[in-house]
Scaffold this motif. Sequence first.
Motif, PDB file in Angstrom:
ATOM      1  N   SER A 171     -11.925  18.038   9.305  1.00 46.33           N
ATOM      2  CA  SER A 171     -11.739  16.600   9.144  1.00 46.33           C
ATOM      3  C   SER A 171     -12.894  15.986   8.367  1.00 46.33           C
ATOM      4  N   SER A 172     -14.110  16.397   8.711  1.00 43.00           N
ATOM      5  CA  SER A 172     -15.297  15.851   8.051  1.00 43.00           C
ATOM      6  C   SER A 172     -15.376  16.275   6.589  1.00 43.00           C
ATOM      7  N   MET A 173     -15.108  17.560   6.322  1.00 43.05           N
ATOM      8  CA  MET A 173     -15.245  18.082   4.966  1.00 43.05           C
ATOM      9  C   MET A 173     -14.113  17.628   4.045  1.00 43.05           C
ATOM     10  N   VAL A 174     -12.886  17.604   4.555  1.00 42.91           N
ATOM     11  CA  VAL A 174     -11.731  17.314   3.711  1.00 42.91           C
ATOM     12  C   VAL A 174     -11.519  15.818   3.534  1.00 42.91           C
ATOM     13  N   PHE A 175     -11.722  15.047   4.608  1.00 42.53           N
ATOM     14  CA  PHE A 175     -11.445  13.619   4.540  1.00 42.53           C
ATOM     15  C   PHE A 175     -12.697  12.746   4.682  1.00 42.53           C
ATOM     16  N   GLY A 176     -13.596  13.127   5.554  1.00 41.70           N
ATOM     17  CA  GLY A 176     -14.789  12.331   5.786  1.00 41.70           C
ATOM     18  C   GLY A 176     -14.494  11.088   6.610  1.00 41.70           C
ATOM     19  N   LYS A 177     -15.529  10.337   6.870  1.00 37.46           N
ATOM     20  CA  LYS A 177     -15.380   9.094   7.622  1.00 37.46           C
ATOM     21  C   LYS A 177     -15.074   7.964   6.655  1.00 37.46           C
ATOM     22  N   PRO A 178     -14.002   7.200   6.911  1.00 39.37           N
ATOM     23  CA  PRO A 178     -13.648   6.133   5.975  1.00 39.37           C
ATOM     24  C   PRO A 178     -14.596   4.939   6.066  1.00 39.37           C
ATOM     25  N   ARG A 179     -14.644   4.197   4.982  1.00 35.10           N
ATOM     26  CA  ARG A 179     -15.412   2.955   4.960  1.00 35.10           C
ATOM     27  C   ARG A 179     -14.494   1.802   5.371  1.00 35.10           C
ATOM     28  N   GLU A 180     -14.989   0.942   6.267  1.00 30.77           N
ATOM     29  CA  GLU A 180     -14.197  -0.210   6.670  1.00 30.77           C
ATOM     30  C   GLU A 180     -14.019  -1.163   5.495  1.00 30.77           C
ATOM     31  N   MET A 181     -12.802  -1.590   5.277  1.00 29.08           N
ATOM     32  CA  MET A 181     -12.489  -2.446   4.142  1.00 29.08           C
ATOM     33  C   MET A 181     -12.996  -3.868   4.365  1.00 29.08           C
ATOM     34  N   SER A 182     -13.541  -4.437   3.318  1.00 27.86           N
ATOM     35  CA  SER A 182     -13.909  -5.852   3.345  1.00 27.86           C
ATOM     36  C   SER A 182     -12.665  -6.683   3.060  1.00 27.86           C
ATOM     37  N   ILE A 183     -12.764  -7.987   3.219  1.00 27.66           N
ATOM     38  CA  ILE A 183     -11.649  -8.878   2.876  1.00 27.66           C
ATOM     39  C   ILE A 183     -11.307  -8.741   1.398  1.00 27.66           C
ATOM     40  N   ASN A 184     -12.336  -8.605   0.550  1.00 25.67           N
ATOM     41  CA  ASN A 184     -12.086  -8.417  -0.880  1.00 25.67           C
ATOM     42  C   ASN A 184     -11.331  -7.123  -1.143  1.00 25.67           C
ATOM     43  N   ASP A 185     -11.673  -6.055  -0.403  1.00 26.83           N
ATOM     44  CA  ASP A 185     -10.944  -4.787  -0.528  1.00 26.83           C
ATOM     45  C   ASP A 185      -9.468  -4.989  -0.193  1.00 26.83           C
ATOM     46  N   ILE A 186      -9.225  -5.706   0.879  1.00 25.79           N
ATOM     47  CA  ILE A 186      -7.841  -5.938   1.322  1.00 25.79           C
ATOM     48  C   ILE A 186      -7.075  -6.728   0.265  1.00 25.79           C
ATOM     49  N   LYS A 187      -7.696  -7.761  -0.262  1.00 23.59           N
ATOM     50  CA  LYS A 187      -7.041  -8.568  -1.295  1.00 23.59           C
ATOM     51  C   LYS A 187      -6.739  -7.730  -2.530  1.00 23.59           C
ATOM     52  N   GLN A 188      -7.651  -6.812  -2.857  1.00 20.05           N
ATOM     53  CA  GLN A 188      -7.418  -5.950  -4.011  1.00 20.05           C
ATOM     54  C   GLN A 188      -6.238  -5.009  -3.781  1.00 20.05           C
ATOM     55  N   VAL A 189      -6.159  -4.446  -2.574  1.00 21.18           N
ATOM     56  CA  VAL A 189      -5.040  -3.553  -2.252  1.00 21.18           C
ATOM     57  C   VAL A 189      -3.716  -4.317  -2.297  1.00 21.18           C
ATOM     58  N   ILE A 190      -3.695  -5.532  -1.769  1.00 21.42           N
ATOM     59  CA  ILE A 190      -2.479  -6.353  -1.851  1.00 21.42           C
ATOM     60  C   ILE A 190      -2.081  -6.542  -3.313  1.00 21.42           C
ATOM     61  N   HIS A 191      -3.049  -6.880  -4.159  1.00 20.02           N
ATOM     62  CA  HIS A 191      -2.783  -7.047  -5.591  1.00 20.02           C
ATOM     63  C   HIS A 191      -2.256  -5.754  -6.200  1.00 20.02           C
ATOM     64  N   GLN A 192      -2.809  -4.610  -5.803  1.00 25.42           N
ATOM     65  CA  GLN A 192      -2.379  -3.335  -6.369  1.00 25.42           C
ATOM     66  C   GLN A 192      -0.932  -3.012  -5.998  1.00 25.42           C
ATOM     67  N   PHE A 193      -0.538  -3.274  -4.760  1.00 27.64           N
ATOM     68  CA  PHE A 193       0.858  -3.069  -4.374  1.00 27.64           C
ATOM     69  C   PHE A 193       1.779  -3.983  -5.173  1.00 27.64           C
ATOM     70  N   VAL A 194       1.395  -5.241  -5.291  1.00 26.00           N
ATOM     71  CA  VAL A 194       2.223  -6.213  -6.025  1.00 26.00           C
ATOM     72  C   VAL A 194       2.323  -5.814  -7.488  1.00 26.00           C
ATOM     73  N   ASN A 195       1.205  -5.434  -8.075  1.00 24.30           N
ATOM     74  CA  ASN A 195       1.190  -5.048  -9.481  1.00 24.30           C
ATOM     75  C   ASN A 195       2.020  -3.793  -9.728  1.00 24.30           C
ATOM     76  N   CYS A 196       1.929  -2.843  -8.819  1.00 28.04           N
ATOM     77  CA  CYS A 196       2.702  -1.605  -8.935  1.00 28.04           C
ATOM     78  C   CYS A 196       4.196  -1.926  -8.931  1.00 28.04           C
ATOM     79  N   ALA A 197       4.635  -2.760  -7.996  1.00 29.55           N
ATOM     80  CA  ALA A 197       6.050  -3.136  -7.928  1.00 29.55           C
ATOM     81  C   ALA A 197       6.484  -3.875  -9.190  1.00 29.55           C
ATOM     82  N   ARG A 198       5.621  -4.744  -9.695  1.00 34.44           N
ATOM     83  CA  ARG A 198       5.934  -5.500 -10.913  1.00 34.44           C
ATOM     84  C   ARG A 198       6.167  -4.561 -12.091  1.00 34.44           C
ATOM     85  N   ILE A 199       5.278  -3.581 -12.246  1.00 31.92           N
ATOM     86  CA  ILE A 199       5.416  -2.637 -13.350  1.00 31.92           C
ATOM     87  C   ILE A 199       6.683  -1.803 -13.204  1.00 31.92           C
ATOM     88  N   LEU A 200       6.973  -1.359 -11.987  1.00 34.23           N
ATOM     89  CA  LEU A 200       8.176  -0.555 -11.771  1.00 34.23           C
ATOM     90  C   LEU A 200       9.436  -1.366 -12.043  1.00 34.23           C
TER      91      LEU A 200
END
Length: 418
Positions: free
Chosen positions: A148-177
Motif C-alpha cells: 500500500s505504501s509503495m504502490v499508492f502512498g499516503k494521499p494528500r488532503e485536498m484543499s478547497i481550491n483542489d476540489i474546485k479544480q476537480v469539479i472544473h475538470q469533470f465539467v470540462n471533460c463532459a463538455r469536450i465529450l
Amino acid sequence: MELLMKDPIKLPCGLWLQNRLVKAAMAEDMADSSHLPHSKFLEAYGKWAKGGWGGILTGNIQVDVRYLGNYNDLAIDEFDDDTNAVLDTWRLYANRCQEHGTPVIAQISHPGRQSRRGAGRRGIFTPTIAPSPIPLYLGDGYVASCISSMVFGKPREMSINDIKQVIHQFVNCARILAICGFSGIELHAAHGFLLSQFLSPRTNRRLDEYGGSNDKRVRIVLEIIKGIREVVPSGFCIGVKFNSSSDDSSTFEDSMRQIGLLVEAGIDFLEISGGTFEDPIMMGRGTYSDRKTHRSHGTLAREAFFWEYAVKTRKRFPNLILMLTGGFRSRQGIEDALQNNVCDLVGIGRPAVINPAYPRLIMTNTSPDHQAKVSLNKVATPFWSTFFQINALGGGAETFTDLNDDRGKEIKNPHTIP
C-alpha cells in the motif's frame, strides 16, 4: 412471451436506448502514452458497436491526466479543446461506437487515492489526492501494508481550491465529450474512486462544506452535475455509477439520502455496482460479510450481485431509471430482473468481452434458454495474495479477450479493475 429486454427505453434527457442491455464499463488498460483512443479502442468498440447493444459504456476516461487509475488509461487534458487533432481522435472514437446507431456514454472518473505511483503525468513521489489523508488498507499483513505504501502512498488532503479544480475538470471533460459527439457521460462515484471517497464517511472526514454530514459529502457530485448541465446540450445524458451499501441502518439510510439528492439534481440513470480496491466485490468476491449483505440465502439463485439493494432503491425511487451491473450471465437471469421490476437496464461486463454480440445471442428466439448464456470461469485469487493477507490483489483480476479472436480466449490481466 416477448422478452422485456428487447423493449426500447427513453431516458429523462430524451435519449433512446434500443433495448435494455448495456455494455458495461470495463478497464481497457490499452492506451499509449498520449492517453488518446487510438486504433486498439476503435477496433474493440467497433465490434461492440455491431453487437446489438441498447447502449455502450466506455471504460474510465480520467479527467486529470496527472492522476490515472491504470498506467494506460484514457484521459482528457484540460487543453484538449485547443487541439483539433486531439478532438478529431475523440470524435472518431465516438463515431466508431455509434456507427450502427447505439449511443455511447463515456464513464468519466478521477481515481483519487487509488492512483498508483507513476500512473499519470506527475512525479513518482508526488502524493495522490483525496478528501482526507487516509491511505489504502490492503490487508492486515506487513506485506500488504508495504505494498500500500509503495504502490499508492499516503494521499494528500485536498484543499478547497483542489476540489474546485476537480469539479472544473469533470465539467470540462463532459463538455469536450459532448462536442465530440458522445451521447452522454457517467460519473464514476463507485469502486473507491475519488467521488466515492467523498461520499463515504470512512474516507471523508472533512469538517468543511464538503464533509462532516451526509449532505455535505455528496456536495461535490451535485456541483459537478450542475456544472455539466450548464455546458452540454439538453439531450446529453448524465448518469452516476453508485456503490451499494451495507444493511446497517445508518449506512443504508445515508445512501438513500444521497440517491435522493442525485435524483433531485436531475440524473438520467443510476447504475448500482459495488466494491473498492480494498474490497473487490465487483469481481464476485470481497468482504462485505462474504457478500451476504448483497445476496442473502433467499436470493443466491439469482445472478445479480446487488439485487436486494436494487429492490430497496426501487421502492424508494420508483421513477428513477436503474441500471444493475454485476453477475448477469444468462437470458433467464436478465429477464428475471427486468420482469420483477428490479431494474430498467442491465449492465453486462465479462460476457461482453467473451462475446461482443452477446445481445444477439440472448435475444434470439431460436436459441433455447439453456444455451442463451455465457459460462465464465471464476477468477481465482492467487495463493500468495491470500498467504500475505492482501485483499485487493487478485480481486482486480479481470478477464480480457483478443477481440480479433472469435473463440473468445480468456486471458487474466492482474492490472485491471472495472
